[in-house]
Motif scaffolding. Structure first.
Motif, PDB file in Angstrom:
ATOM      1  N   ALA A 152       0.833  -1.205   0.000  1.00  0.00           N
ATOM      2  CA  ALA A 152       0.000   0.000   0.000  1.00  0.00           C
ATOM      3  C   ALA A 152       0.867   1.254   0.000  1.00  0.00           C
ATOM      4  O   ALA A 152       0.555   2.234  -0.685  1.00  0.00           O
ATOM      5  N   GLU A 153       1.949   1.225   0.762  1.00  0.00           N
ATOM      6  CA  GLU A 153       2.844   2.381   0.800  1.00  0.00           C
ATOM      7  C   GLU A 153       3.539   2.577  -0.548  1.00  0.00           C
ATOM      8  O   GLU A 153       3.719   3.709  -1.003  1.00  0.00           O
ATOM      9  N   GLN A 154       3.912   1.482  -1.189  1.00  0.00           N
ATOM     10  CA  GLN A 154       4.535   1.581  -2.512  1.00  0.00           C
ATOM     11  C   GLN A 154       3.549   2.135  -3.532  1.00  0.00           C
ATOM     12  O   GLN A 154       3.907   2.960  -4.378  1.00  0.00           O
ATOM     13  N   ASP A 155       2.282   1.685  -3.454  1.00  0.00           N
ATOM     14  CA  ASP A 155       1.263   2.206  -4.357  1.00  0.00           C
ATOM     15  C   ASP A 155       1.028   3.692  -4.113  1.00  0.00           C
ATOM     16  O   ASP A 155       0.824   4.463  -5.056  1.00  0.00           O
ATOM     17  N   ALA A 156       1.051   4.090  -2.862  1.00  0.00           N
ATOM     18  CA  ALA A 156       0.849   5.505  -2.538  1.00  0.00           C
ATOM     19  C   ALA A 156       1.951   6.363  -3.147  1.00  0.00           C
ATOM     20  O   ALA A 156       1.701   7.448  -3.669  1.00  0.00           O
ATOM     21  N   ARG A 157       3.197   5.875  -3.096  1.00  0.00           N
ATOM     22  CA  ARG A 157       4.304   6.609  -3.702  1.00  0.00           C
ATOM     23  C   ARG A 157       4.186   6.608  -5.228  1.00  0.00           C
ATOM     24  O   ARG A 157       4.475   7.603  -5.876  1.00  0.00           O
ATOM     25  N   LEU A 158       3.753   5.474  -5.783  1.00  0.00           N
ATOM     26  CA  LEU A 158       3.660   5.352  -7.235  1.00  0.00           C
ATOM     27  C   LEU A 158       2.598   6.280  -7.810  1.00  0.00           C
ATOM     28  O   LEU A 158       2.833   6.966  -8.805  1.00  0.00           O
ATOM     29  N   PHE A 159       1.426   6.325  -7.176  1.00  0.00           N
ATOM     30  CA  PHE A 159       0.312   7.091  -7.735  1.00  0.00           C
ATOM     31  C   PHE A 159       0.235   8.523  -7.232  1.00  0.00           C
ATOM     32  O   PHE A 159      -0.482   9.349  -7.808  1.00  0.00           O
ATOM     33  N   GLY A 160       0.940   8.834  -6.167  1.00  0.00           N
ATOM     34  CA  GLY A 160       1.012  10.220  -5.704  1.00  0.00           C
ATOM     35  C   GLY A 160      -0.336  10.791  -5.304  1.00  0.00           C
ATOM     36  O   GLY A 160      -1.062  10.216  -4.495  1.00  0.00           O
ATOM     37  N   THR A 161      -0.702  11.916  -5.925  1.00  0.00           N
ATOM     38  CA  THR A 161      -1.886  12.670  -5.500  1.00  0.00           C
ATOM     39  C   THR A 161      -3.198  11.973  -5.822  1.00  0.00           C
ATOM     40  O   THR A 161      -4.239  12.355  -5.272  1.00  0.00           O
ATOM     41  N   ILE A 162      -3.214  10.960  -6.705  1.00  0.00           N
ATOM     42  CA  ILE A 162      -4.474  10.282  -7.021  1.00  0.00           C
ATOM     43  C   ILE A 162      -4.704   9.064  -6.115  1.00  0.00           C
ATOM     44  O   ILE A 162      -5.676   8.342  -6.297  1.00  0.00           O
ATOM     45  N   TRP A 163      -3.802   8.852  -5.156  1.00  0.00           N
ATOM     46  CA  TRP A 163      -3.982   7.779  -4.189  1.00  0.00           C
ATOM     47  C   TRP A 163      -4.728   8.300  -2.971  1.00  0.00           C
ATOM     48  O   TRP A 163      -4.477   9.433  -2.543  1.00  0.00           O
ATOM     49  N   PRO A 164      -5.671   7.560  -2.379  1.00  0.00           N
ATOM     50  CA  PRO A 164      -6.119   6.223  -2.763  1.00  0.00           C
ATOM     51  C   PRO A 164      -6.972   6.252  -4.036  1.00  0.00           C
ATOM     52  O   PRO A 164      -7.622   7.253  -4.331  1.00  0.00           O
ATOM     53  N   LEU A 165      -6.974   5.146  -4.760  1.00  0.00           N
ATOM     54  CA  LEU A 165      -7.628   5.084  -6.054  1.00  0.00           C
ATOM     55  C   LEU A 165      -9.137   4.952  -5.916  1.00  0.00           C
ATOM     56  O   LEU A 165      -9.638   4.237  -5.049  1.00  0.00           O
ATOM     57  N   ASP A 166      -9.857   5.643  -6.811  1.00  0.00           N
ATOM     58  CA  ASP A 166     -11.302   5.473  -6.906  1.00  0.00           C
ATOM     59  C   ASP A 166     -11.606   4.338  -7.884  1.00  0.00           C
ATOM     60  O   ASP A 166     -10.706   3.738  -8.471  1.00  0.00           O
ATOM     61  N   ASP A 167     -12.891   4.069  -8.095  1.00  0.00           N
ATOM     62  CA  ASP A 167     -13.273   3.036  -9.057  1.00  0.00           C
ATOM     63  C   ASP A 167     -12.926   3.455 -10.483  1.00  0.00           C
ATOM     64  O   ASP A 167     -12.761   2.623 -11.366  1.00  0.00           O
ATOM     65  N   THR A 168     -12.831   4.773 -10.710  1.00  0.00           N
ATOM     66  CA  THR A 168     -12.405   5.309 -12.001  1.00  0.00           C
ATOM     67  C   THR A 168     -11.169   6.164 -11.784  1.00  0.00           C
ATOM     68  O   THR A 168     -11.168   7.046 -10.924  1.00  0.00           O
ATOM     69  N   VAL A 169     -10.111   5.884 -12.549  1.00  0.00           N
ATOM     70  CA  VAL A 169      -8.825   6.556 -12.358  1.00  0.00           C
ATOM     71  C   VAL A 169      -8.391   7.176 -13.687  1.00  0.00           C
ATOM     72  O   VAL A 169      -8.340   6.485 -14.712  1.00  0.00           O
ATOM     73  N   LYS A 170      -8.084   8.455 -13.669  1.00  0.00           N
ATOM     74  CA  LYS A 170      -7.540   9.132 -14.841  1.00  0.00           C
ATOM     75  C   LYS A 170      -6.099   9.523 -14.541  1.00  0.00           C
ATOM     76  O   LYS A 170      -5.844  10.294 -13.613  1.00  0.00           O
ATOM     77  N   LEU A 171      -5.170   8.979 -15.308  1.00  0.00           N
ATOM     78  CA  LEU A 171      -3.754   9.212 -15.053  1.00  0.00           C
ATOM     79  C   LEU A 171      -3.289  10.534 -15.644  1.00  0.00           C
ATOM     80  O   LEU A 171      -3.835  11.013 -16.642  1.00  0.00           O
ATOM     81  N   ASP A 172      -2.278  11.088 -15.020  1.00  0.00           N
ATOM     82  CA  ASP A 172      -1.616  12.294 -15.528  1.00  0.00           C
ATOM     83  C   ASP A 172      -0.524  11.851 -16.493  1.00  0.00           C
ATOM     84  O   ASP A 172       0.511  11.333 -16.076  1.00  0.00           O
ATOM     85  N   THR A 173      -0.744  12.044 -17.798  1.00  0.00           N
ATOM     86  CA  THR A 173       0.210  11.559 -18.805  1.00  0.00           C
ATOM     87  C   THR A 173       1.424  12.466 -18.950  1.00  0.00           C
ATOM     88  O   THR A 173       2.294  12.199 -19.781  1.00  0.00           O
ATOM     89  N   THR A 174       1.509  13.527 -18.138  1.00  0.00           N
ATOM     90  CA  THR A 174       2.682  14.408 -18.189  1.00  0.00           C
ATOM     91  C   THR A 174       3.753  13.999 -17.184  1.00  0.00           C
ATOM     92  O   THR A 174       4.812  14.618 -17.141  1.00  0.00           O
ATOM     93  N   VAL A 175       3.480  12.961 -16.378  1.00  0.00           N
ATOM     94  CA  VAL A 175       4.490  12.521 -15.426  1.00  0.00           C
ATOM     95  C   VAL A 175       5.613  11.812 -16.174  1.00  0.00           C
ATOM     96  O   VAL A 175       5.526  11.561 -17.375  1.00  0.00           O
ATOM     97  N   ASP A 176       6.666  11.454 -15.454  1.00  0.00           N
ATOM     98  CA  ASP A 176       7.778  10.728 -16.043  1.00  0.00           C
ATOM     99  C   ASP A 176       7.263   9.489 -16.784  1.00  0.00           C
ATOM    100  O   ASP A 176       6.416   8.754 -16.283  1.00  0.00           O
ATOM    101  N   ARG A 177       7.798   9.263 -17.991  1.00  0.00           N
ATOM    102  CA  ARG A 177       7.292   8.192 -18.851  1.00  0.00           C
ATOM    103  C   ARG A 177       7.399   6.812 -18.190  1.00  0.00           C
ATOM    104  O   ARG A 177       6.485   5.995 -18.281  1.00  0.00           O
TER     105      ARG A 177
END
Length: 206
Positions: A152-177
């Motif tokens: 859970a902590e790794q996921d929180a670091r990976l997803f950043g501000t969109i964590w915790p995840l909702d049922d629908t997730v829209k990613l920020d495509t401007t982050v590091d590739r």
């Protein structure tokens, strides 16, 4: 900047950094190579829709001792209507030997691990190193406990501000590739599926 209808063929290629996507956009004003990070969310296929182009420029790379020159377009966004399977003819227009776009961005690949280390080092310290996974020597009877908390902590670091995840997730495509690819892979592991029309990941009910 121009908004134009077209057809985008996306091909998935396996490289040293893992799988990545490249595309070829066919429009009424010409054909363009697309290597934007936002493609890495999509499955291989042929997509039709409207595409917002912000830049058109020549680009080149060398492979197998030859110089390849291409006209590349940069996409700001796209609205997709439908998708078909990629034909052999479509796939032939996108060489499997094309370089990974990550290799064209050395600064971002070098700074990503440093940024991750900074984020880790600035996190609030846990009492008695509870955030640190126990080794077999530290754990009672030499058996390490489950690592769900650490996941859970790794996921929180990976997803950043969109964590915790909702049922629908829209990613920020401007982050590091590379980070975006890791996010897409993790969403798949968690049971999310990309809705290409909404350009968002939804939690599958199956």
């Amino acid at each position: 900047m121009i908004n134009i209808p077209g057809q985008l063929a996306i091909r998935t290629i396996s490289g040293r950094n893992g799988d990545f996507n490249v595309g070829r956009l066919s429009t009424s004003i010409g054909e363009f190579v697309i290597k934007d990070a936002l493609l890495d969310q999509y499955n291989e296929g042929k997509y039709r829709g409207d595409f917002l182009i912000t830049e058109i420029r020549p680009s080149y790379y060398s492979t197998a001792g030859r110089l390849v020159v291409e006209i590349r377009a940069k996409l700001e966004s796209m609205n997709l209507d439908d998708v078909d399977s990629l034909t052999a003819e479509d796939a032939a227009t996108l060489s499997p030997s094309e370089p990974d776009p990550i290799d064209e961005e050395p600064s971002s690949t070098q700074t990503a691990p440093q940024q991750q280390r900074r984020n880790t080092s600035t996190a609030a310290p846990a009492v008695n190193d509870l955030n640190k996974p126990l080794s077999a020597q530290d754990a009672p009877f030499g058996i390490a406990p489950p690592s769900s908390t650490n996941s859970a902590e790794q996921d929180a670091r990976l997803f950043g501000t969109i964590w915790p995840l909702d049922d629908t997730v829209k990613l920020d495509t401007t982050v590091d590739r590379q980070r975006l690819r890791q996010q897409c892979a993790r969403l798949g592991e968690l049971g999310y599926v990309l809705d290409f029309k909404l350009q968002a990941w939804t939690l599958s009910s199956f």
